[in-house]
Design a protein around this motif. Structure first.
Motif, PDB file in Angstrom:
ATOM      1  N   ASN A  95       0.812  -1.220   0.000  1.00 20.39           N
ATOM      2  CA  ASN A  95       0.000   0.000   0.000  1.00 20.39           C
ATOM      3  C   ASN A  95       0.843   1.268   0.000  1.00 20.39           C
ATOM      4  OD1 ASN A  95       0.841   0.336   2.654  1.00 20.39           O
ATOM      5  ND2 ASN A  95      -1.207   0.403   3.542  1.00 20.39           N
ATOM      6  N   ALA A  96       2.153   1.139   0.222  1.00 18.75           N
ATOM      7  CA  ALA A  96       3.048   2.303   0.146  1.00 18.75           C
ATOM      8  C   ALA A  96       3.887   2.279  -1.142  1.00 18.75           C
ATOM      9  CB  ALA A  96       3.971   2.328   1.371  1.00 18.75           C
ATOM     10  N   ALA A  97       4.208   1.078  -1.622  1.00 14.06           N
ATOM     11  CA  ALA A  97       4.978   0.953  -2.866  1.00 14.06           C
ATOM     12  C   ALA A  97       4.180   1.483  -4.053  1.00 14.06           C
ATOM     13  CB  ALA A  97       5.381  -0.506  -3.099  1.00 14.06           C
ATOM     14  N   ILE A  98       2.888   1.688  -3.853  1.00 12.03           N
ATOM     15  CA  ILE A  98       2.037   2.279  -4.893  1.00 12.03           C
ATOM     16  C   ILE A  98       2.547   3.665  -5.294  1.00 12.03           C
ATOM     17  CG2 ILE A  98       0.405   3.329  -3.253  1.00 12.03           C
ATOM     18  CD1 ILE A  98      -1.853   2.640  -5.211  1.00 12.03           C
ATOM     19  N   LEU A  99       3.342   4.265  -4.431  1.00 11.37           N
ATOM     20  CA  LEU A  99       3.955   5.553  -4.753  1.00 11.37           C
ATOM     21  C   LEU A  99       4.729   5.457  -6.073  1.00 11.37           C
ATOM     22  CD1 LEU A  99       4.306   8.412  -3.488  1.00 11.37           C
ATOM     23  CD2 LEU A  99       6.411   7.583  -2.443  1.00 11.37           C
ATOM     24  N   GLU A 100       5.343   4.291  -6.310  1.00 18.14           N
ATOM     25  CA  GLU A 100       5.982   4.034  -7.610  1.00 18.14           C
ATOM     26  C   GLU A 100       5.047   3.269  -8.545  1.00 18.14           C
ATOM     27  OE1 GLU A 100       9.848   2.121  -7.662  1.00 18.14           O
ATOM     28  OE2 GLU A 100       9.787   1.934  -9.848  1.00 18.14           O
ATOM     29  N   GLY A 101       4.245   2.396  -7.984  1.00 16.51           N
ATOM     30  CA  GLY A 101       3.445   1.467  -8.785  1.00 16.51           C
ATOM     31  C   GLY A 101       2.323   2.118  -9.573  1.00 16.51           C
ATOM     32  N   SER A 102       1.887   3.296  -9.121  1.00 13.36           N
ATOM     33  CA  SER A 102       0.827   4.000  -9.858  1.00 13.36           C
ATOM     34  C   SER A 102       1.162   5.482  -9.961  1.00 13.36           C
ATOM     35  CB  SER A 102      -0.530   3.826  -9.155  1.00 13.36           C
ATOM     36  OG  SER A 102      -1.461   4.760  -9.688  1.00 13.36           O
ATOM     37  N   LYS A 103       1.412   5.903 -11.194  1.00 12.61           N
ATOM     38  CA  LYS A 103       1.720   7.318 -11.400  1.00 12.61           C
ATOM     39  C   LYS A 103       0.491   8.181 -11.141  1.00 12.61           C
ATOM     40  CE  LYS A 103       5.562   6.549 -14.629  1.00 12.61           C
ATOM     41  NZ  LYS A 103       6.761   6.931 -13.898  1.00 12.61           N
ATOM     42  N   PHE A 105      -1.754   7.574  -8.878  1.00 11.27           N
ATOM     43  CA  PHE A 105      -1.794   7.733  -7.419  1.00 11.27           C
ATOM     44  C   PHE A 105      -0.824   8.814  -6.970  1.00 11.27           C
ATOM     45  CE2 PHE A 105       0.237   7.028  -3.367  1.00 11.27           C
ATOM     46  CZ  PHE A 105      -0.841   6.974  -2.488  1.00 11.27           C
ATOM     47  N   SER A 106       0.416   8.739  -7.464  1.00 14.14           N
ATOM     48  CA  SER A 106       1.433   9.680  -6.961  1.00 14.14           C
ATOM     49  C   SER A 106       1.102  11.110  -7.388  1.00 14.14           C
ATOM     50  CB  SER A 106       2.842   9.258  -7.376  1.00 14.14           C
ATOM     51  OG  SER A 106       3.037   9.456  -8.757  1.00 14.14           O
ATOM     52  N   LYS A 107       0.543  11.277  -8.573  1.00 12.46           N
ATOM     53  CA  LYS A 107       0.160  12.628  -9.001  1.00 12.46           C
ATOM     54  C   LYS A 107      -0.974  13.161  -8.122  1.00 12.46           C
ATOM     55  CE  LYS A 107       1.593  14.601 -12.088  1.00 12.46           C
ATOM     56  NZ  LYS A 107       2.804  15.443 -12.313  1.00 12.46           N
ATOM     57  N   ASP A 108      -1.969  12.323  -7.846  1.00 16.42           N
ATOM     58  CA  ASP A 108      -3.078  12.768  -6.991  1.00 16.42           C
ATOM     59  C   ASP A 108      -2.591  13.103  -5.586  1.00 16.42           C
ATOM     60  OD1 ASP A 108      -4.874  12.528  -9.047  1.00 16.42           O
ATOM     61  OD2 ASP A 108      -5.691  10.589  -8.403  1.00 16.42           O
ATOM     62  N   LEU A 109      -1.631  12.312  -5.110  1.00 16.84           N
ATOM     63  CA  LEU A 109      -1.067  12.579  -3.776  1.00 16.84           C
ATOM     64  C   LEU A 109      -0.388  13.958  -3.769  1.00 16.84           C
ATOM     65  CD1 LEU A 109      -0.383  10.813  -1.021  1.00 16.84           C
ATOM     66  CD2 LEU A 109       1.940  10.994  -1.926  1.00 16.84           C
ATOM     67  N   MET A 110       0.404  14.211  -4.795  1.00 23.40           N
ATOM     68  CA  MET A 110       1.112  15.498  -4.842  1.00 23.40           C
ATOM     69  C   MET A 110       0.139  16.657  -4.944  1.00 23.40           C
ATOM     70  SD  MET A 110       4.589  14.749  -6.988  1.00 23.40           S
ATOM     71  CE  MET A 110       4.137  13.445  -8.105  1.00 23.40           C
ATOM     72  N   LYS A 111      -0.930  16.449  -5.733  1.00 21.90           N
ATOM     73  CA  LYS A 111      -1.924  17.526  -5.849  1.00 21.90           C
ATOM     74  C   LYS A 111      -2.584  17.783  -4.497  1.00 21.90           C
ATOM     75  CE  LYS A 111      -4.914  18.096  -9.542  1.00 21.90           C
ATOM     76  NZ  LYS A 111      -6.029  17.576 -10.359  1.00 21.90           N
TER      77      LYS A 111
END
Ligand code: AMP
Ligand code: GLY
Length: 424
Positions: A95-103, A105-111
């Motif tokens: 559930n944390a490796a998704i930071l790399e596994g889904s772009k 996800f990571s874009k939404d997190l940054m937003k």
């Protein structure tokens, strides 16, 4: 301690070398490993995605710490499988490796957490993506397959026709498989790229020295994207001002964001940064060491890597003071001619003995194996030749000198790794 390393590339060789220096460690296993790793570790013939077999092996051998080097097993949840078996493991849970596994996800997190990155939209419907490209997009524009794609799922499109072809490739033809079910369309940024790797324990982050990769196959950044043809560390463009900005707006904020989302991150976060005219922005996150970033960063690290990794697992990284040597390192990848498209394997390699007892010179194996008692090529990226020096220029000269110590019939390398140093 007994340590198991999961992976088989140059990065895992650098990790194994680093682990072997730890006075705490008396036995290292590596699954599956390669011919160079075999110098420090007993290589075990289990694939990195065979989680149950790996966990059973770790139990049987009473492994005290497993270190996962690669992205696929991390994103696939290897850490969860090990933890469920009561095994100690260094790396993020699924559930944390998704930071790399889904772009996406990571874009939404940054937003959501206001972390600087390129403007973007996510799409899971190719028709909607095409409509956006036809009506709102500015060119050039960047298309990214959401999931893991061996670093190849990013297309920079100069005009609408290229972008339309890109949507077809990623979302309809599924060139990158399910990684292309969702796609990110992102603003094109310009600037210098820098990689910063960090250790994270869920709450605290400790950044390592900076590095820069060269992703294209040919000199002058021409040719196809590869896993990485060479690196240098530190980056002269990563100034104290840049560091201060990233500490304030990117690093800790990312760790806190993951914790707030109920996805505490433990392991390595690799920040791919673009130093734009508007300040540093995140290009991408990876959930592991870079390859070949590890090959220039780890030889300069003064800490016992096991102590730092255990602090990450135990949540007391705040007790650790990360230290790097005040010098530089350059890594030049020796590849098989034709990489990343088509190349021959199984070719004998000569010259390893030249690295014996040479302080500050390293020959990290990536695609090698033993055949009839000899070491032969076994992949596109074959070896990573790293050398240290007092300055980047000296390190570069040393690394290129050392590339001459090795020979194999289809040896290929870039000749301009670290050339950017001259402009700094
Ligand atoms: P990534 O896998 O997201 O790091 O993308 C691979 C490479 O594509 C990066 O190292 C950049 O060189 C390039 N790239 C990715 N995103 C952008 C962007 N928004 N603007 C310009 N170049 C990009
Ligand atoms: N060298 C880039 C990466 O490991 O992702």
């Amino acid at each position: 301690m007994k340590v198991l390393i999961v992976g088989s590339g140059g990065r895992e060789h650098a990790i194994a070398w680093s682990v072997a220096k730890s006075p705490k460690v008396d036995k290292i296993y590596c699954a599956p490993g390669n011919a160079g790793i075999a110098e420090y570790a007993e290589c075990v013939d289990i694939g990195a995605m065979e989680f149950e077999k790996l966990a059973a092996f770790a139990k049987e051998k009473e492994i005290d710490l497993t270190i996962v080097g690669m992205d696929d097993p991390l994103v696939g949840g290897i850490v969860d499988v090990f933890e469920a078996e009561g095994l100690r493991v260094f790396g993020p849970r699924k559930n944390a490796a998704i930071l790399e596994g889904s772009k996406a996800f990571s874009k939404d997190l940054m937003k959501k957490y206001d972390i600087p990155t390129a403007a973007y939209e996510n799409f899971d419907d190719p028709e909607k993506a095409l409509e956006y490209l036809r009506t709102e997009a500015k060119f050039p524009i960047v298309l990214k397959a959401d999931g893991l794609a061996l670093g190849k799922g990013v297309l920079i499109c100069q005009d609408l026709a290229e972008a339309e072809a890109g949507v077809k490739e990623i979302m309809e033809d599924k060139k990158f498989g399910n990684a292309g079910n969702t796609m990110v369309i992102e603003e094109f940024m310009t600037g210098r790229e820098v990689s910063v790797l960090s250790f994270v324990d869920g709450k605290t982050i400790r950044t390592m020295t900076s590095a820069q990769d060269h992703k294209r196959a040919k000199d002058g950044d021409q040719g196809l994207n590869t896993g990485g043809m060479g690196t240098f560390s530190p980056s002269p463009f990563y100034t104290p001002e840049v560091d201060e900005f990233c500490k304030k707006y990117i690093y800790q904020k990312t760790v806190d964001a993951m914790a707030s989302e109920g996805r505490p991150f433990k392991g390595i976060i690799f920040f791919g940064l673009m130093l734009t005219a508007d300040g540093p922005k995140v290009l991408e996150y990876n959930a592991r060491f870079g390859d070949p970033e590890a090959q220039v960063v780890l030889p300069r690290m003064e800490n016992d890597i096991i102590e730092v990794m255990e602090a990450c697992v135990d949540g007391n990284l705040d007790q650790i003071d990360l230290k790097f040597e005040d010098n530089a390192a350059v890594c030049v990848v020796l590849a098989s001619d034709g990489y990343p498209v088509k190349y021959e394997k199984g070719i004998p390699i000569q010259g390893f003995e030249n690295f014996k007892d040479k302080d500050g010179y390293y020959c990290f194996h990536a695609g090698t194996k033993f055949k009839d008692g000899q070491i032969v090529t076994n992949g596109g990226r074959v070896l990573g030749i790293t050398a240290k020096g007092k300055t980047l220029k000296e390190a570069r000269k040393n690394a290129y000198a050392a590339t001459e110590w090795i020979s194999f019939a289809n040896k290929y390398m870039r000749h301009d790794i670290g050339k950017a140093i001259d402009e700094a």
